[in-house]
Every structure is written in structure tokens, then in C-alpha cells.
Scaffold this motif. Structure first.
Motif, PDB file in Angstrom:
ATOM      1  N   GLN A   1      73.645 -29.169 -53.560  1.00 32.36           N
ATOM      2  CA  GLN A   1      74.127 -29.877 -52.392  1.00 32.36           C
ATOM      3  C   GLN A   1      75.654 -29.899 -52.383  1.00 32.36           C
ATOM      4  OE1 GLN A   1      72.198 -31.010 -49.737  1.00 32.36           O
ATOM      5  NE2 GLN A   1      74.197 -31.247 -48.802  1.00 32.36           N
ATOM      6  N   LYS A   2      76.233 -30.076 -53.562  1.00 31.93           N
ATOM      7  CA  LYS A   2      77.696 -30.100 -53.661  1.00 31.93           C
ATOM      8  C   LYS A   2      78.290 -28.772 -53.196  1.00 31.93           C
ATOM      9  CE  LYS A   2      81.583 -31.965 -54.847  1.00 31.93           C
ATOM     10  NZ  LYS A   2      82.173 -32.989 -54.024  1.00 31.93           N
ATOM     11  N   ILE A   3      77.684 -27.671 -53.562  1.00 31.20           N
ATOM     12  CA  ILE A   3      78.158 -26.358 -53.130  1.00 31.20           C
ATOM     13  C   ILE A   3      78.085 -26.247 -51.611  1.00 31.20           C
ATOM     14  CG2 ILE A   3      77.663 -23.871 -53.191  1.00 31.20           C
ATOM     15  CD1 ILE A   3      76.705 -24.317 -56.098  1.00 31.20           C
ATOM     16  N   ALA A   4      77.008 -26.738 -51.013  1.00 27.28           N
ATOM     17  CA  ALA A   4      76.856 -26.705 -49.559  1.00 27.28           C
ATOM     18  C   ALA A   4      77.942 -27.532 -48.880  1.00 27.28           C
ATOM     19  CB  ALA A   4      75.474 -27.194 -49.150  1.00 27.28           C
ATOM     20  N   GLU A   5      78.266 -28.682 -49.455  1.00 25.93           N
ATOM     21  CA  GLU A   5      79.307 -29.546 -48.884  1.00 25.93           C
ATOM     22  C   GLU A   5      80.678 -28.883 -48.941  1.00 25.93           C
ATOM     23  OE1 GLU A   5      79.110 -33.337 -50.856  1.00 25.93           O
ATOM     24  OE2 GLU A   5      77.009 -33.607 -50.301  1.00 25.93           O
ATOM     25  N   VAL A   6      81.024 -28.318 -50.087  1.00 26.39           N
ATOM     26  CA  VAL A   6      82.323 -27.657 -50.240  1.00 26.39           C
ATOM     27  C   VAL A   6      82.413 -26.442 -49.313  1.00 26.39           C
ATOM     28  CG1 VAL A   6      83.777 -26.383 -51.874  1.00 26.39           C
ATOM     29  CG2 VAL A   6      82.645 -28.483 -52.597  1.00 26.39           C
ATOM     30  N   ALA A   7      81.337 -25.685 -49.229  1.00 24.73           N
ATOM     31  CA  ALA A   7      81.325 -24.509 -48.353  1.00 24.73           C
ATOM     32  C   ALA A   7      81.479 -24.912 -46.891  1.00 24.73           C
ATOM     33  CB  ALA A   7      80.034 -23.719 -48.554  1.00 24.73           C
ATOM     34  N   ALA A   8      80.845 -26.011 -46.489  1.00 26.51           N
ATOM     35  CA  ALA A   8      80.953 -26.485 -45.109  1.00 26.51           C
ATOM     36  C   ALA A   8      82.394 -26.891 -44.789  1.00 26.51           C
ATOM     37  CB  ALA A   8      80.007 -27.658 -44.865  1.00 26.51           C
ATOM     38  N   LYS A   9      83.033 -27.582 -45.709  1.00 25.76           N
ATOM     39  CA  LYS A   9      84.430 -27.992 -45.504  1.00 25.76           C
ATOM     40  C   LYS A   9      85.341 -26.775 -45.428  1.00 25.76           C
ATOM     41  CE  LYS A   9      83.934 -32.491 -47.658  1.00 25.76           C
ATOM     42  NZ  LYS A   9      84.240 -33.322 -48.835  1.00 25.76           N
ATOM     43  N   VAL A  19      70.329 -29.421 -48.870  1.00 26.36           N
ATOM     44  CA  VAL A  19      69.554 -28.736 -49.895  1.00 26.36           C
ATOM     45  C   VAL A  19      68.760 -29.789 -50.654  1.00 26.36           C
ATOM     46  CG1 VAL A  19      69.653 -27.257 -51.942  1.00 26.36           C
ATOM     47  CG2 VAL A  19      71.367 -26.997 -50.126  1.00 26.36           C
ATOM     48  N   ASN A  20      67.447 -29.709 -50.574  1.00 28.73           N
ATOM     49  CA  ASN A  20      66.595 -30.660 -51.289  1.00 28.73           C
ATOM     50  C   ASN A  20      66.284 -30.151 -52.683  1.00 28.73           C
ATOM     51  OD1 ASN A  20      66.318 -32.516 -49.205  1.00 28.73           O
ATOM     52  ND2 ASN A  20      64.531 -31.493 -48.358  1.00 28.73           N
ATOM     53  N   ASN A  21      66.021 -31.065 -53.567  1.00 27.59           N
ATOM     54  CA  ASN A  21      65.512 -30.704 -54.880  1.00 27.59           C
ATOM     55  C   ASN A  21      64.081 -30.216 -54.729  1.00 27.59           C
ATOM     56  OD1 ASN A  21      67.787 -31.447 -56.427  1.00 27.59           O
ATOM     57  ND2 ASN A  21      67.197 -33.596 -56.283  1.00 27.59           N
TER      58      ASN A  21
END
Length: 117
Positions: A1-9, A19-21
Motif C-alpha cells: 500500500q505504501k508503494i501505491a501511495e508514493v507512486a500516486a503522489k 492494495v489489500n492484504n
């Protein structure tokens, strides 16, 4: 999820990919109630391609898409049938069988390509 957040920014996206577990199969349907399109990648699907399904939604805005990626070794046919009974569309990603960690990248890239300007 952290990767998705950074990529979105980094890419200046308004929304962040969720992204769910890994979740228990019985809990899937509770988690996708608010989604417009429900997809499940299935290595034995021969008709519905991701591209064909996404083309149907090309002109729609703000659609929420949920995608199930199965474990290494594939998804059991009985689980596929249960998903289909619950409005999931079974899709093929082509002739190659992708690894569990690779399939989400391919699917999200294709969604971006087909649905975003």
C-alpha cells in the motif's frame, strides 16, 4: 500500500490504488460491494480479455474496479464459478501465466492505458 501511495503522489494522481492484504475467499464479496467492475484473472479463461472488458467502460468516469489475483498455482474452478455467480468477470491476461506478484502490475498498467487520458 505504501508503494501505491508514493507512486500516486509521484505521478500526481488524485486517487490512490488500494492494495489489500491476502484475504480469506469467503470475505472477498464483502470487500467489493462498492465497486463498479469486478474482475478475476483466471489462467483457463479463453474468451474475455482484459482489454475487451475495459473497452466497454472507456467513456465512463470515476469507475471503481476490483481485481482478484489468485495464488501461485491458480484459482480453483469452483471458486471461479462462485465469483462469476457474484458478478465477477473472468478475464485472461493472454497466453502467458504470470506470477502472483507480476499480474497486478500488468493489470493495473492495462487499466491505466485503456481508461485514462
Amino acid at each position: 500500500q505504501k508503494i501505491a501511495e508514493v507512486a500516486a503522489k509521484q505521478s500526481k494522481r488524485d486517487s490512490i490504488l488500494k492494495v489489500n492484504n491476502v484475504i480469506n475467499f469467503q470475505n472477498i464479496f464483502e470487500n467489493v460491494k462498492d465497486y463498479d467492475i469486478l474482475l478475476i484473472a483466471y489462467e483457463n479463461e479463453e474468451e474475455n480479455t482484459l482489454k475487451e472488458v475495459l473497452k466497454k467502460y472507456k467513456n465512463e468516469e470515476n469507475i471503481k474496479i476490483a481485481v482478484i489475483i489468485g495464488p501461485e498455482g491458480g484459482i480453483d474452478e469452483s471458486e471461479i464459478n462462485i465469483c462469476k455467480d457474484n458478478k465477477f468477470i473472468s478475464i485472461t491476461l493472454g497466453k502467458r501465466i504470470l506470477r502472483t506478484e507480476t499480474a497486478p502490475l500488468v493489470i493495473s498498467s492495462n487499466i491505466l492505458y485503456e481508461l485514462e487520458d
